[in-house]
Scaffold this motif. Structure first.
Motif, PDB file in Angstrom:
ATOM      1  N   ALA A   1       0.831  -1.203   0.000  1.00 18.35           N
ATOM      2  CA  ALA A   1       0.000   0.000   0.000  1.00 18.35           C
ATOM      3  C   ALA A   1       0.866   1.254   0.000  1.00 18.35           C
ATOM      4  N   SER A   2       0.338   2.312  -0.579  1.00 18.94           N
ATOM      5  CA  SER A   2       1.057   3.579  -0.599  1.00 18.94           C
ATOM      6  C   SER A   2       1.328   4.073   0.815  1.00 18.94           C
ATOM      7  N   HIS A   3       2.452   4.741   0.964  1.00 15.58           N
ATOM      8  CA  HIS A   3       2.868   5.321   2.243  1.00 15.58           C
ATOM      9  C   HIS A   3       3.102   4.253   3.311  1.00 15.58           C
ATOM     10  N   SER A   4       3.473   3.054   2.886  1.00 19.02           N
ATOM     11  CA  SER A   4       3.800   2.006   3.857  1.00 19.02           C
ATOM     12  C   SER A   4       5.151   2.298   4.505  1.00 19.02           C
TER      13      SER A   4
ATOM     14  N   TYR B   1       7.502  -2.650   3.844  1.00 20.18           N
ATOM     15  CA  TYR B   1       8.171  -2.960   2.580  1.00 20.18           C
ATOM     16  C   TYR B   1       9.111  -4.153   2.750  1.00 20.18           C
TER      17      TYR B   1
END
Length: 207
Positions: A45-48, A53
């Motif tokens: 997901a974005s801004h993880s 990561y």
């Protein structure tokens, strides 16, 4: 008999080394490109966070190691292929078909690489990978032996530098990898990674 005479005549006729090397370079390039197709960007997901990561990337580590190993092996084969053919006076039809067989093993390498990346400690993927590499090394041994027997090298120094004995260490290690897969898969994997490492000591090994 006529067919044998025609084959013998073709073998005595020089062929274009430039065309063979250009064709081979194209196949090597395609094989190297295909390796990356097995690596897929993980869904994150974005801004993880970095931790998220890292968790998403962790399952890719075996695939990345398999990719790096195979990339190195194909590059080593390409370098050896270049230095072998540049030292030949000419190529024969028989050598051209040996080269086609060699390129078959190169083209096949992305397949065992993909299986090994998915199942890095299973016997079959390691065995398949080692057999593929062994067939390529044996093919190169035949290259060397054929060129030596038919005196295709440009001089005695080249014949000594590129002679068949230089393939023996790689063949021995890969055969050990095949045998060890039935004893300990980690020892077998160590043999596979040992081959490209020893390549950088050119006096010791050459595929």
């Amino acid at each position: 008999m006529p067919a044998q005479s025609a084959q013998a005549s073709m073998d005595r006729s020089p062929m274009s080394k430039d065309r063979l090397e250009a064709y081979s370079d194209g196949v090597f390039a395609v094989a190297l490109t295909l390796l990356i197709l097995d690596l897929r960007v993980p869904g994150v997901a974005s801004h993880s966070s970095l931790g998220q990561y890292a968790a998403a990337m962790a399952p890719l580590v075996p695939k990345i190691l398999s990719f790096v190993l195979t990339f190195a092996m194909i590059c080593i084969h390409w370098v050896n292929h270049h230095y072998f053919f540049v030292r030949l006076r000419h190529v024969t039809v028989s050598l051209v078909w040996m080269n086609n067989l060699f390129l078959l093993w190169i083209c096949f390498m992305p397949f065992p690489m993909a299986i090994l990346g998915d199942n890095p400690t299973d016997q079959f993927p390691i065995l398949l990978y080692a057999v593929n590499q062994l067939l390529a090394a044996l093919n190169f041994f035949v290259f060397r032996a054929y060129a030596s027997r038919h005196k295709l090298f440009i001089d005695d120094s080249s014949a000594k530098t590129m002679g068949p004995r230089h393939s023996i260490p790689a063949i021995s290690i890969l055969m050990a990898a095949i045998l060890l897969v039935f004893v300990n898969v980690y020892l077998s994997l160590a043999c596979l990674f040992l081959v490209p490492l020893l390549y950088f000591m050119p006096t010791l090994i050459s595929l």
